[in-house]
Design a protein around this motif. Structure first.
Motif, PDB file in Angstrom:
ATOM      1  N   GLN A  31       0.853  -1.174   0.000  1.00 19.97           N
ATOM      2  CA  GLN A  31       0.000   0.000   0.000  1.00 19.97           C
ATOM      3  C   GLN A  31       0.896   1.233   0.000  1.00 19.97           C
ATOM      4  OE1 GLN A  31       0.848  -1.521   2.760  1.00 19.97           O
ATOM      5  NE2 GLN A  31       1.165   0.011   4.345  1.00 19.97           N
ATOM      6  N   LYS A  71      -5.474   3.396   8.686  1.00 22.24           N
ATOM      7  CA  LYS A  71      -4.883   3.104   9.987  1.00 22.24           C
ATOM      8  C   LYS A  71      -3.714   4.054  10.210  1.00 22.24           C
ATOM      9  CE  LYS A  71      -6.213  -1.781   9.817  1.00 22.24           C
ATOM     10  NZ  LYS A  71      -7.019  -1.650   8.581  1.00 22.24           N
ATOM     11  N   ILE A  74       4.789  -0.728  11.204  1.00 20.71           N
ATOM     12  CA  ILE A  74       4.643  -1.217   9.827  1.00 20.71           C
ATOM     13  C   ILE A  74       4.973  -2.689   9.661  1.00 20.71           C
ATOM     14  CG2 ILE A  74       5.110   1.069   8.856  1.00 20.71           C
ATOM     15  CD1 ILE A  74       7.904   0.023   8.132  1.00 20.71           C
ATOM     16  N   ASP A  75       5.483  -3.348  10.685  1.00 20.14           N
ATOM     17  CA  ASP A  75       5.871  -4.752  10.555  1.00 20.14           C
ATOM     18  C   ASP A  75       5.078  -5.605  11.542  1.00 20.14           C
ATOM     19  OD1 ASP A  75       8.151  -6.640   9.366  1.00 20.14           O
ATOM     20  OD2 ASP A  75       7.866  -7.143  11.482  1.00 20.14           O
ATOM     21  N   VAL A  76       4.321  -6.548  11.007  1.00 19.71           N
ATOM     22  CA  VAL A  76       3.444  -7.376  11.840  1.00 19.71           C
ATOM     23  C   VAL A  76       4.243  -8.203  12.830  1.00 19.71           C
ATOM     24  CG1 VAL A  76       1.788  -9.273  11.814  1.00 19.71           C
ATOM     25  CG2 VAL A  76       1.615  -7.460  10.118  1.00 19.71           C
ATOM     26  N   VAL A 121      -3.850  -1.167  14.401  1.00 21.63           N
ATOM     27  CA  VAL A 121      -2.917  -0.382  13.587  1.00 21.63           C
ATOM     28  C   VAL A 121      -1.545  -1.033  13.512  1.00 21.63           C
ATOM     29  CG1 VAL A 121      -1.738   1.846  13.375  1.00 21.63           C
ATOM     30  CG2 VAL A 121      -4.147   1.764  14.072  1.00 21.63           C
ATOM     31  N   GLY A 162       1.606  -2.844  12.803  1.00 20.18           N
ATOM     32  CA  GLY A 162       1.951  -3.729  11.702  1.00 20.18           C
ATOM     33  C   GLY A 162       1.210  -3.434  10.422  1.00 20.18           C
ATOM     34  N   HIS A 163       0.218  -2.535  10.470  1.00 21.30           N
ATOM     35  CA  HIS A 163      -0.629  -2.279   9.296  1.00 21.30           C
ATOM     36  C   HIS A 163      -0.821  -0.788   9.024  1.00 21.30           C
ATOM     37  CE1 HIS A 163      -1.748  -6.523   9.203  1.00 21.30           C
ATOM     38  NE2 HIS A 163      -1.973  -6.445  10.497  1.00 21.30           N
ATOM     39  N   ASP A 208      -1.183   2.736   7.588  1.00 19.33           N
ATOM     40  CA  ASP A 208      -1.224   3.414   6.289  1.00 19.33           C
ATOM     41  C   ASP A 208      -0.641   4.815   6.395  1.00 19.33           C
ATOM     42  OD1 ASP A 208      -2.896   1.376   4.858  1.00 19.33           O
ATOM     43  OD2 ASP A 208      -4.372   1.982   6.351  1.00 19.33           O
ATOM     44  N   ASP A 254      -6.245   0.766  -1.290  1.00 19.61           N
ATOM     45  CA  ASP A 254      -6.208  -0.086  -0.107  1.00 19.61           C
ATOM     46  C   ASP A 254      -5.096  -1.107  -0.206  1.00 19.61           C
ATOM     47  OD1 ASP A 254      -8.079   0.795   1.754  1.00 19.61           O
ATOM     48  OD2 ASP A 254      -9.738  -0.033   0.600  1.00 19.61           O
ATOM     49  N   ARG A 255      -4.689  -1.585   0.953  1.00 19.47           N
ATOM     50  CA  ARG A 255      -3.606  -2.562   1.024  1.00 19.47           C
ATOM     51  C   ARG A 255      -3.912  -3.754   0.125  1.00 19.47           C
ATOM     52  NH1 ARG A 255       0.210  -3.582   5.063  1.00 19.47           N
ATOM     53  NH2 ARG A 255      -0.607  -1.744   6.127  1.00 19.47           N
TER      54      ARG A 255
END
Length: 467
Positions: free
Chosen positions: A287, A325, A372-374, A386, A388-389, A391, A463-464
């Motif tokens: 994304q 997010k 940004i990293d799950v 939010v 890990g995800h 935007d 969107d992702r």
């Protein structure tokens, strides 16, 4: 652990197979490795009539070597020959079954194997005969770690530009387009139908630069002014009177332009603080990544961060990111009184819960890794919609944001576009270091933002998505 099979351990009829999905990245990597740049085999090319690019036949054939080298006979296997007859074509997204079967043992360690690749519904994609030299030594091994590859694609900006087709160009006051980069960028955006430029600056200088770059100014309005300050003031006046729907920065300092934008009598001020929003197209991310504020507000207080966050959310909504997010960044992910940015982050999160910040899910404080990293978020035990995800990344101050944005561009090979928001018109702030696509994308975002402001409907959806 995988164990190879020596010549004496192989029997006629032994078989092994793998499954493999054809991806767009596979085709790009094969094009680089082989040098085969046939547009039929390249995703997103306009030179073929197929809905998806066709995988090169030899990419399909190369999958056979994965079975031979990894499973049957396995590590230590060497090719002597391979024949193929190709049938059905493979497209991005197809699931392939690759199978090898021992047909004969020919002596001196040589084995003949039947090879087959099947695709949709069991259709035969490729079949042939392989002759290999079986391994001479027993080997047991794990999957070998090889360097990972990152395919540098900027497909999100491609979608932005595509979504602007059919929109009316924005009348844009371009302040001081008196160098190659700023004039060339404005004219390029005009060629793509994104803006209708009104060039504000020294007419003779603009004409000289146009001649130098071989560009025509026929049909383009030029407002002659003397000096950067006068050009900035005129660009703002054109926006105030409605003759321009956006302002674009040319060859002048950002401060000079924004000084006139934020004047109380400029007619462009709103109840929202002015802030800059970077939209980043980062290779490998599914994304776009929005970063704010990295260019205007040096050390924003909480009230300023509320506006910075809302401006960034509005851009995300204009780009079709539903319920974006927002990760509010700090050095740590726990609220720590000694680090004021963690307190601001926690307050912003609560304000979003209470509806004081609208249109997004906001959480913080988050460190960059777990935003940004799950896996980083899971490792630290962070339970969040939010983490890990993200935007959108809201940075604690301009220094952090500027460093983050430039690291993404110059280290991670991202392309960056952006706007200044909070005035009655979007302000396109470009840099001399920006490439053509980044300039075009900035204008495209301005066009899409204007369209979203008009009716609340996004014309694009970023969107992702999976790579």
């Amino acid at each position: 652990m995988r164990e190879n099979r020596l010549y004496g351990e192989l029997n006629v009829g032994d078989t092994a197979s793998i499954k493999r999905v054809c991806t767009a990245n596979d085709l790009y990597i094969f094009a680089h490795a082989s040098g085969n740049l046939n547009p039929l085999h390249l995703p997103d090319e306009a030179h073929h009539s197929h809905s998806e690019a066709i995988a090169p036949a030899m990419w399909v054939g190369a999958l056979v070597s994965a079975v031979l080298g990894n499973i049957l006979p396995g590590a230590g296997t060497l090719y002597r020959s391979q024949s193929f007859r190709f049938g059905d074509r493979v497209h991005v997204g197809d699931v392939l079954n690759v199978t090898v079967t021992v047909r004969a043992k020919l002596g001196d360690g040589v084995v003949e194997l039947g090879t087959a690749v099947t695709g949709r519904g069991g259709d035969k994609v490729a079949e042939g005969i392989a002759e290999v030299l079986a391994p001479s030594q027993k080997v047991r091994c794990d999957d070998t770690n090889v360097p990972e590859l990152l395919v540098q694609r900027h497909r999100h900006f491609d979608r932005l530009l595509e979504s602007c087709k059919g929109l009316q160009p924005i009348a844009t006051a371009v302040a001081v387009p008196e160098d190659k980069a700023s004039l060339g960028g404005a004219l390029l955006a005009a060629e793509h139908g994104l803006i209708r430029p009104i060039l504000v600056g020294a007419a003779k200088t603009i004409a000289a630069v146009a001649k130098e770059i071989g560009a025509s100014l026929d049909g383009i309005e030029i407002v002659n002014t003397v000096g950067d300050d006068a050009a900035a003031a005129m660009a703002v006046e054109l926006a105030r009177t409605g003759k321009a729907e956006a302002i674009m920065k040319g060859h002048l300092h950002t401060d000079t332009l924004l000084h006139h934008v934020v004047k109380h009598d400029s007619g462009l001020c709103t109840n929202r603080r002015l802030s800059h929003v970077f939209v980043m197209d980062v290779p490998g991310l599914g994304q776009v990544l929005i970063v704010s504020d990295a260019a205007i507000n040096i050390a924003p207080d909480l009230a300023a961060k509320v506006d910075i966050t809302q401006n960034a959310i509005d851009v995300a909504l204009a780009l079709g990111i539903d319920a974006p997010k927002v990760g509010v960044l700090s050095a740590v992910e726990t609220v720590t009184p000694k680090i004021p940015s963690t307190i601001d982050a926690a307050v912003l999160s609560k304000m979003a819960e209470r509806g004081q910040i609208k249109g997004a899910v906001v959480d913080g404080p988050l460190a960059m890794d777990n935003a940004i990293d799950v896996e980083a978020a899971r490792t630290k035990g962070i339970a969040s919609l939010v983490a890990g995800h993200a935007d959108i990344l809201i940075v604690p101050n301009l220094e952090a944001g500027n460093m983050l944005a430039k690291e993404l561009v110059f280290v991670a090979q991202a392309e960056a576009a952006g706007l200044a928001l909070g005035a009655t018109v979007p302000i396109i702030l470009t840099s001399r270091a920006d490439g053509e696509r980044a300039r075009l994308a900035s204008c495209a975002i301005a066009a899409l933002y204007r369209a979203w402001r008009a009716d609340g409907q996004a014309l694009v959806h970023l969107d992702r998505a999976a790579e």
